[in-house]
Design a protein around this motif. Sequence first.
Motif, PDB file in Angstrom:
ATOM      1  N   PHE A  21       0.853  -1.188   0.000  1.00 13.56           N
ATOM      2  CA  PHE A  21       0.000   0.000   0.000  1.00 13.56           C
ATOM      3  C   PHE A  21       0.891   1.242   0.000  1.00 13.56           C
ATOM      4  O   PHE A  21       1.026   1.929   1.007  1.00 13.56           O
ATOM      5  N   TYR A  40     -18.419  -3.248  -2.988  1.00 16.24           N
ATOM      6  CA  TYR A  40     -17.682  -2.355  -2.077  1.00 16.24           C
ATOM      7  C   TYR A  40     -18.522  -1.135  -1.665  1.00 16.24           C
ATOM      8  O   TYR A  40     -18.621  -0.813  -0.480  1.00 16.24           O
ATOM      9  N   ASP A  63     -11.950   2.234  12.896  1.00 24.60           N
ATOM     10  CA  ASP A  63     -11.886   1.849  11.484  1.00 24.60           C
ATOM     11  C   ASP A  63     -10.478   1.276  11.287  1.00 24.60           C
ATOM     12  O   ASP A  63      -9.506   2.028  11.168  1.00 24.60           O
ATOM     13  N   CYS A  66      -7.884   1.680   7.623  1.00 27.36           N
ATOM     14  CA  CYS A  66      -8.862   2.678   7.133  1.00 27.36           C
ATOM     15  C   CYS A  66      -8.606   3.108   5.697  1.00 27.36           C
ATOM     16  O   CYS A  66      -9.487   3.711   5.070  1.00 27.36           O
ATOM     17  N   SER A  67      -7.405   2.850   5.141  1.00 29.16           N
ATOM     18  CA  SER A  67      -7.060   3.328   3.786  1.00 29.16           C
ATOM     19  C   SER A  67      -7.358   4.820   3.660  1.00 29.16           C
ATOM     20  O   SER A  67      -6.855   5.604   4.443  1.00 29.16           O
ATOM     21  N   ALA A  70     -12.902   5.727   3.817  1.00 28.02           N
ATOM     22  CA  ALA A  70     -14.293   5.596   3.337  1.00 28.02           C
ATOM     23  C   ALA A  70     -15.238   5.131   4.453  1.00 28.02           C
ATOM     24  O   ALA A  70     -16.341   5.674   4.609  1.00 28.02           O
ATOM     25  N   SER A  71     -14.814   4.148   5.245  1.00 23.58           N
ATOM     26  CA  SER A  71     -15.693   3.637   6.315  1.00 23.58           C
ATOM     27  C   SER A  71     -15.845   4.680   7.418  1.00 23.58           C
ATOM     28  O   SER A  71     -16.935   4.844   7.986  1.00 23.58           O
ATOM     29  N   MET A  95      -1.073   5.894   2.587  1.00 20.12           N
ATOM     30  CA  MET A  95      -2.539   5.865   2.608  1.00 20.12           C
ATOM     31  C   MET A  95      -3.053   6.945   3.561  1.00 20.12           C
ATOM     32  O   MET A  95      -4.004   7.665   3.254  1.00 20.12           O
ATOM     33  N   GLY A 135      -0.253   2.969  12.523  1.00 19.31           N
ATOM     34  CA  GLY A 135       0.250   1.865  13.339  1.00 19.31           C
ATOM     35  C   GLY A 135      -0.348   0.547  12.886  1.00 19.31           C
ATOM     36  O   GLY A 135      -1.252   0.508  12.034  1.00 19.31           O
ATOM     37  N   ASN A 151     -13.011  -3.514   7.362  1.00 20.20           N
ATOM     38  CA  ASN A 151     -13.462  -3.681   5.978  1.00 20.20           C
ATOM     39  C   ASN A 151     -12.268  -4.039   5.091  1.00 20.20           C
ATOM     40  O   ASN A 151     -11.463  -3.176   4.740  1.00 20.20           O
ATOM     41  N   PHE A 152     -12.145  -5.324   4.781  1.00 25.66           N
ATOM     42  CA  PHE A 152     -11.100  -5.847   3.882  1.00 25.66           C
ATOM     43  C   PHE A 152      -9.684  -5.618   4.427  1.00 25.66           C
ATOM     44  O   PHE A 152      -8.771  -5.286   3.674  1.00 25.66           O
ATOM     45  N   PHE A 156      -5.268  -9.310   5.368  1.00 25.44           N
ATOM     46  CA  PHE A 156      -3.832  -9.021   5.242  1.00 25.44           C
ATOM     47  C   PHE A 156      -3.049  -9.349   6.514  1.00 25.44           C
ATOM     48  O   PHE A 156      -1.826  -9.189   6.553  1.00 25.44           O
ATOM     49  N   ILE A 157      -3.755  -9.773   7.567  1.00 25.13           N
ATOM     50  CA  ILE A 157      -3.092 -10.089   8.843  1.00 25.13           C
ATOM     51  C   ILE A 157      -2.651 -11.561   8.792  1.00 25.13           C
ATOM     52  O   ILE A 157      -3.419 -12.422   8.336  1.00 25.13           O
TER      53      ILE A 157
END
Length: 261
Positions: A21, A40, A63, A66-67, A70-71, A95, A135, A151-152, A156-157
């Motif tokens: 990212f 989405y 969130d 959070c990118s 959006a959320s 991001m 973080g 949310n998505f 990735f964890i």
Amino acid sequence: MSDSRDKIYATPQLDIAGFRFDQAVASVFPDMIKRSVPGYETIIAMTGTLAERYVQPNSRCYDLGCSLGASSIAMRHHIQQPGCEIIAVDNSEDMLKQCRAVLQQDQSNSEDSSVESSPTESAPIKHTPVELVCGNIEDIPIVNASMVVLNFTLQFIPLEQRAKLLHKIADGLLPGGVLVLSEKVAFTDQQHHELMIDLHHNFKRANGYSDLEISQKRSALEDVLMPETLEVHRQRLRQAGFSSVDVWFQCFNFASLIALK
Ligand code: GEK
């Protein structure tokens, strides 16, 4: 700002590195996620609807991953309760930099529209504040929460860390609190699994991605994004301490669950 078209995998790449990212992704992210993840926009909109229903006064909303926010924005537009705050966490500086700009734009849009649309009301709408934290979501304490959104991001964890993270979230939620968990998912029936992947790729093609882009992105995400089955998600959420867990949305191999404390 961040409304450019995603062309990251449009040209052949000799060595496809693991997906990151970074700045290139941050600058095209809204276009990338809309054209890549079926449902989405529905999931983001419903995150707002769920905030309206579940957020409790003087509590926190998280969130996680959070990118570009959006959320957080969906929650912020729908929270009806006083004294709340949204904590938006991401481990990508690139991001978060874009996210900060998007949140500022959202804030000034709503201040403008509150002045224009309600001339009789002198006070502008006071949105719930959003605190941005850079973080790892595995290290962030979850405290006094009435709503947590993944949310998505859980995908990735590392697999072995997921149960611990979900336990921490369940422990940090107030009674009656909600976790919204949206993920790319896998299926145990191999034929169905392959069908869902195929239908997802058709969705991407219909949204203008070439076969080259689809296959290079798929290679980049291998070992980075690890989907699990809905049954694994349900069981682990129950073990983490959620009393009611099930899917509220699914399109092909993308699903969203509601887990209530
Ligand atoms: C949306 N929720 O628009 N800690 C913090 N952030 C992380 C971690 C981690 N360990 N791992 C990944 N991320 C957003 C979309 S995108 C989903 C979420 C996608 C962050 C990562 O930097 C990225 O911003 C986000 O999680 C995943 O509703 O691109 O498929």
